[in-house]
Design a protein around this motif. Sequence first.
Motif, PDB file in Angstrom:
ATOM      1  N   SER A  11       0.831  -1.213   0.000  1.00 54.81           N
ATOM      2  CA  SER A  11       0.000   0.000   0.000  1.00 54.81           C
ATOM      3  C   SER A  11       0.862   1.257   0.000  1.00 54.81           C
ATOM      4  CB  SER A  11      -0.947   0.007   1.203  1.00 54.81           C
ATOM      5  OG  SER A  11      -0.229   0.057   2.428  1.00 54.81           O
ATOM      6  N   LEU A  12       1.956   1.266   0.747  1.00 54.42           N
ATOM      7  CA  LEU A  12       2.858   2.420   0.737  1.00 54.42           C
ATOM      8  C   LEU A  12       3.450   2.629  -0.653  1.00 54.42           C
ATOM      9  CD1 LEU A  12       4.774   2.100   4.141  1.00 54.42           C
ATOM     10  CD2 LEU A  12       3.029   3.771   3.519  1.00 54.42           C
ATOM     11  N   LEU A  13       3.766   1.539  -1.330  1.00 53.69           N
ATOM     12  CA  LEU A  13       4.343   1.638  -2.669  1.00 53.69           C
ATOM     13  C   LEU A  13       3.355   2.247  -3.660  1.00 53.69           C
ATOM     14  CD1 LEU A  13       6.322  -1.716  -2.911  1.00 53.69           C
ATOM     15  CD2 LEU A  13       7.280   0.570  -3.204  1.00 53.69           C
ATOM     16  N   PHE A  14       2.099   1.758  -3.663  1.00 50.94           N
ATOM     17  CA  PHE A  14       1.180   2.316  -4.670  1.00 50.94           C
ATOM     18  C   PHE A  14       0.660   3.700  -4.271  1.00 50.94           C
ATOM     19  CE2 PHE A  14      -1.896  -0.903  -2.700  1.00 50.94           C
ATOM     20  CZ  PHE A  14      -2.726   0.008  -2.060  1.00 50.94           C
ATOM     21  N   ILE A  15       0.733   4.053  -2.996  1.00 50.74           N
ATOM     22  CA  ILE A  15       0.392   5.423  -2.601  1.00 50.74           C
ATOM     23  C   ILE A  15       1.489   6.381  -3.060  1.00 50.74           C
ATOM     24  CG2 ILE A  15       0.139   6.987  -0.637  1.00 50.74           C
ATOM     25  CD1 ILE A  15      -1.344   4.716   0.812  1.00 50.74           C
ATOM     26  N   ILE A  16       2.750   6.001  -2.845  1.00 46.57           N
ATOM     27  CA  ILE A  16       3.880   6.835  -3.284  1.00 46.57           C
ATOM     28  C   ILE A  16       3.874   6.971  -4.811  1.00 46.57           C
ATOM     29  CG2 ILE A  16       6.403   6.968  -3.438  1.00 46.57           C
ATOM     30  CD1 ILE A  16       6.492   5.585  -0.681  1.00 46.57           C
ATOM     31  N   GLY A  17       3.653   5.858  -5.507  1.00 42.44           N
ATOM     32  CA  GLY A  17       3.587   5.908  -6.967  1.00 42.44           C
ATOM     33  C   GLY A  17       2.411   6.730  -7.456  1.00 42.44           C
ATOM     34  N   GLY A  18       1.328   6.762  -6.657  1.00 37.73           N
ATOM     35  CA  GLY A  18       0.112   7.446  -7.078  1.00 37.73           C
ATOM     36  C   GLY A  18       0.080   8.935  -6.796  1.00 37.73           C
ATOM     37  N   ILE A  19       0.926   9.432  -5.876  1.00 42.40           N
ATOM     38  CA  ILE A  19       0.873  10.870  -5.588  1.00 42.40           C
ATOM     39  C   ILE A  19       1.625  11.678  -6.641  1.00 42.40           C
ATOM     40  CG2 ILE A  19       0.605  10.544  -3.111  1.00 42.40           C
ATOM     41  CD1 ILE A  19       3.506  11.288  -2.732  1.00 42.40           C
TER      42      ILE A  19
END
Length: 245
Positions: free
Chosen positions: A36-44
């Motif tokens: 979840s941290l990875l796709f949140i960072i990629g998504g911002i």
Amino acid sequence: LSVFHVISAFNNAGVALFPDNLIGFAHDPIVNIVLSLLFIIGGIGFTVVVDIQQKKSFKQWSLHTKMMVVGTIIINVIAIAFVFLLEYNNPATIGSMPLQDKLMVSYFQGVSPRTAGFNTLNYGDMEDPTILVTMVLMFIGAGSASTASGIKLTTFIVIVLATFSFLRKRSEPELFGRSIRLETVIRSLAISTISLFIVCFFLFLLTVTEKISFLPLAFEVVSAFGTVGLSMGITSQISDIGEVL
């Protein structure tokens, strides 16, 4: 497996190498938190990541960075709360889980739909209100210049701010002491209107070509438009024409 899923998460692909996506890892804190941290960072968005890296103070961040960070936190908290409350008593999803597992699964399913595409619950078992909330999240998407899709969170925020400004009879919306230009508001409205038209048009075509219930079809269309890849389990039932659409 680790390399594949880390890349899939950061790029908001949501592709997993397991038949049930990540349902088998619904109670695994490491998998849930790391991915979840990875796709949140990629998504911002990359511009936001660079801005945060170079400017340590919130006041120094650009308006776009402030909108993305604050907007992401707010929309994620709201989404998590909706999943938790709407599915709390659903025995097919989190109803029979202990409280800590309910919170973990609700967290992952709340932050994932905005184009990440992973799931630790079967969407076919979810309540209709949860499905509707998920569709809204998929339509909104994540950040500009990111690995995510949708109309973009900043576009959605601008529209909301413009609506409040209209109700308060102000000429320009404001955020963090900065006014948002009318050109930006018009562009955001145009993007949203065109996107909504595309979704409705293809949903209409699929209701003609497919003999499938409306809600799963609508979910499939919004998921495809947002390049999320989530499904209520009907993808294999769609006709050849439907797959092209």
